[in-house]
Design an enzyme around this catalytic site. Structure first.
Site, short mmCIF file in Angstrom:
data_model
loop_
_atom_site.label_atom_id
_atom_site.label_comp_id
_atom_site.label_asym_id
_atom_site.label_seq_id
_atom_site.Cartn_x
_atom_site.Cartn_y
_atom_site.Cartn_z
N HIS A 38 -29.35 -3.00 5.93
CA HIS A 38 -29.19 -1.76 6.70
C HIS A 38 -29.02 -2.05 8.19
O HIS A 38 -28.23 -1.39 8.87
CB HIS A 38 -30.38 -0.84 6.44
N ASP A 58 -22.89 -2.59 12.84
CA ASP A 58 -21.43 -2.53 12.77
C ASP A 58 -21.03 -1.24 13.49
O ASP A 58 -20.97 -0.16 12.91
CB ASP A 58 -20.98 -2.50 11.31
N ARG A 79 -18.08 0.97 12.20
CA ARG A 79 -18.48 1.77 11.05
C ARG A 79 -19.34 2.96 11.45
O ARG A 79 -19.02 4.12 11.18
CB ARG A 79 -19.25 0.88 10.07
N GLY A 121 -25.59 8.08 -1.35
CA GLY A 121 -26.00 6.73 -0.96
C GLY A 121 -26.50 6.75 0.46
O GLY A 121 -25.94 6.10 1.34
N GLU A 172 -30.50 8.78 -2.46
CA GLU A 172 -30.62 7.32 -2.31
C GLU A 172 -31.42 6.79 -3.48
O GLU A 172 -32.53 7.25 -3.75
CB GLU A 172 -31.30 6.98 -0.98
N GLU A 223 -25.84 10.18 -10.59
CA GLU A 223 -25.50 10.61 -11.95
C GLU A 223 -26.68 11.15 -12.73
O GLU A 223 -26.51 11.74 -13.80
CB GLU A 223 -24.88 9.43 -12.72
N GLU A 247 -20.63 6.54 2.83
CA GLU A 247 -20.01 5.26 3.20
C GLU A 247 -20.04 4.41 1.95
O GLU A 247 -20.97 3.66 1.72
CB GLU A 247 -20.78 4.62 4.37
N GLU A 273 -18.20 -3.42 -5.74
CA GLU A 273 -19.43 -2.64 -5.94
C GLU A 273 -19.12 -1.26 -6.51
O GLU A 273 -20.00 -0.59 -7.04
CB GLU A 273 -20.28 -2.52 -4.67
N HIS A 327 -18.29 -5.42 9.36
CA HIS A 327 -19.09 -6.20 8.42
C HIS A 327 -18.36 -6.43 7.10
O HIS A 327 -18.74 -7.27 6.30
CB HIS A 327 -20.45 -5.53 8.17
#
Length: 383
Positions: free
Chosen positions: A75, A81, A84, A108, A130, A159, A174, A183, A323
């Site tokens: 994190h 970054d 970003r 996320g 999260e 989900e 993101e 991923e 990154h």
């Protein structure tokens, strides 16, 4: 040619900053990472899953993806970054009309940085989902910063969780990985879109484009690949074969670029189907000088087209480093190419059948030039 700084294979997302790609992104792409914005808190955004009560506790390798986002270092790296994080911050703060009194879903959420930006921009409520242990930290961060009445942190997989509301106005995430799709968090965003987003709702970012170019890379290829031919007098070329199949995530010097940059695929996150992340795309890379080609390089751009001014950033080698860096695919052949000659072929990209978060890449390429004639198929596995 010059060598790249610091290398890494396909571990997790890696760190730094980027701006507009000069050779290929759309002309309308406005990069805002360097604009003046309020100082970034030491927070963040990502996704994962856990059952333990202590951040960083041991898990099996099968839990690697979910557990990895429980660690603070990942994190910190993403937050630092600035391309970003400040791009997201600018998108939100400079387009408050999109967020005012709206219900937002942060897919996320990590430590909750995007949720905090949205709350500060006037969102009516933000649901921060999260699934790693970082969710516990996010709750504390939200409370510490006085946003508990606006931000609800939900711990679990998108989900599997149920939102307290039937619909949301905005989904922000993101979700991008190395090579854009490594991923494969994109499918989670699409799932949330189909389940909760209102008909005229907004997904941020809403466009992502994957590009390809070719580089000269003799020195580094010798160091990373040819090394295995003679290791202290012993032949370890069986490892060489495996190392060729693993794309390298690293920073490419723009001076290494030999050809034009080719757009492979643009994804409209607001409309695409989950299966659209699998594709075959043709390419034609035309040499801009006489040189050798040792590898192809992939990178991506993202854009936020619903803003007052279209905003985005590039992860390309002509942009400030992020990154995500770039993804290097070494070729078995060293291609000798003259200015104006072209490497043509196609690239097939699909989630791995064994693990949908991994990516399988098939590359077909050929060159019929003055000094070199070759046609080959190579397979790569991002793990």
């Amino acid at each position: 040619m010059g060598r790249r700084k610091g290398s890494s294979n396909n571990n997790k997302k890696s760190s730094n900053s980027s701006t507009t790609e000069n050779s290929s992104p759309p002309n309308h792409l406005q990069v805002t990472a360097d604009e003046d914005v309020e100082e970034i808190s030491n927070l963040d955004n990502s996704t994962c899953d856990p059952t333990d009560d202590v951040i960083g506790s041991d898990k099996t390798s099968a839990d690697y993806y979910f557990d990895s986002y429980s660690h603070f270092g990942i994190h910190e790296e993403m937050l630092k970054d600035t391309v970003r994080t400040k791009t997201y911050q600018n998108v939100i703060y400079q387009n408050k009309f999109l967020f005012k009194d709206k219900i937002v879903l942060d897919v996320g959420a990590g430590t909750g940085i995007l949720s905090l930006f949205c709350a500060k921009a006037g969102a009516k409520h933000v649901y921060a989902v999260e699934c790693s242990l970082m969710a516990d930290m996010a709750k504390e961060i939200v409370q510490t910063n006085g946003f508990s009445d606006v931000i609800t942190v939900l711990k679990g997989k998108v989900e599997e969780i149920e939102l307290p509301v039937s619909h949301v106005d905005i989904i922000i995430s993101e979700w991008m990985g190395y090579f854009l799709l490594f991923e494969n968090m994109l499918n989670t965003v699409l799932y949330a879109r189909d389940k909760w987003l209102i008909n005229d709702g907004i997904v941020l970012p809403d466009k992502a484009s994957l590009y390809l170019t070719a580089i000269e890379d003799a020195e580094y290829k010798d160091d990373k690949i040819e090394f295995w031919d003679n290791v202290y007098g012993f032949n370890m070329s069986c490892i060489k074969k495996q190392s060729m199949m693993e794309p390298l995530v690293d920073t490419v010097d723009q001076n290494q670029i030999v050809t034009n940059c080719q757009l492979l695929k643009t994804m409209d996150i607001s409309k695409m189907a989950p299966g659209d992340a699998s594709f075959t795309a043709p390419f034609k890379l035309v040499a801009e000088r006489n040189d050798y080609i040792h590898a192809l390089v992939a990178y991506f751009d993202v854009s936020f087209t619903k803003c007052h001014k279209i905003t985005g950033f590039s992860t390309g080698p002509r942009s400030r480093t992020t990154h995500w860096k770039q993804t290097v695919l070494y070729l078995e052949d060293v291609l000798t190419i003259c200015e104006g000659e072209a490497v043509v072929g196609n690239m097939t990209v699909a989630p791995s059948k064994n693990n949908p978060r991994d990516v399988d890449i098939m590359l077909k390429y050929s060159l019929n030039g003055q000094h070199c004639s070759v046609s080959r198929i190579q397979h790569y596995k991002m793990r």
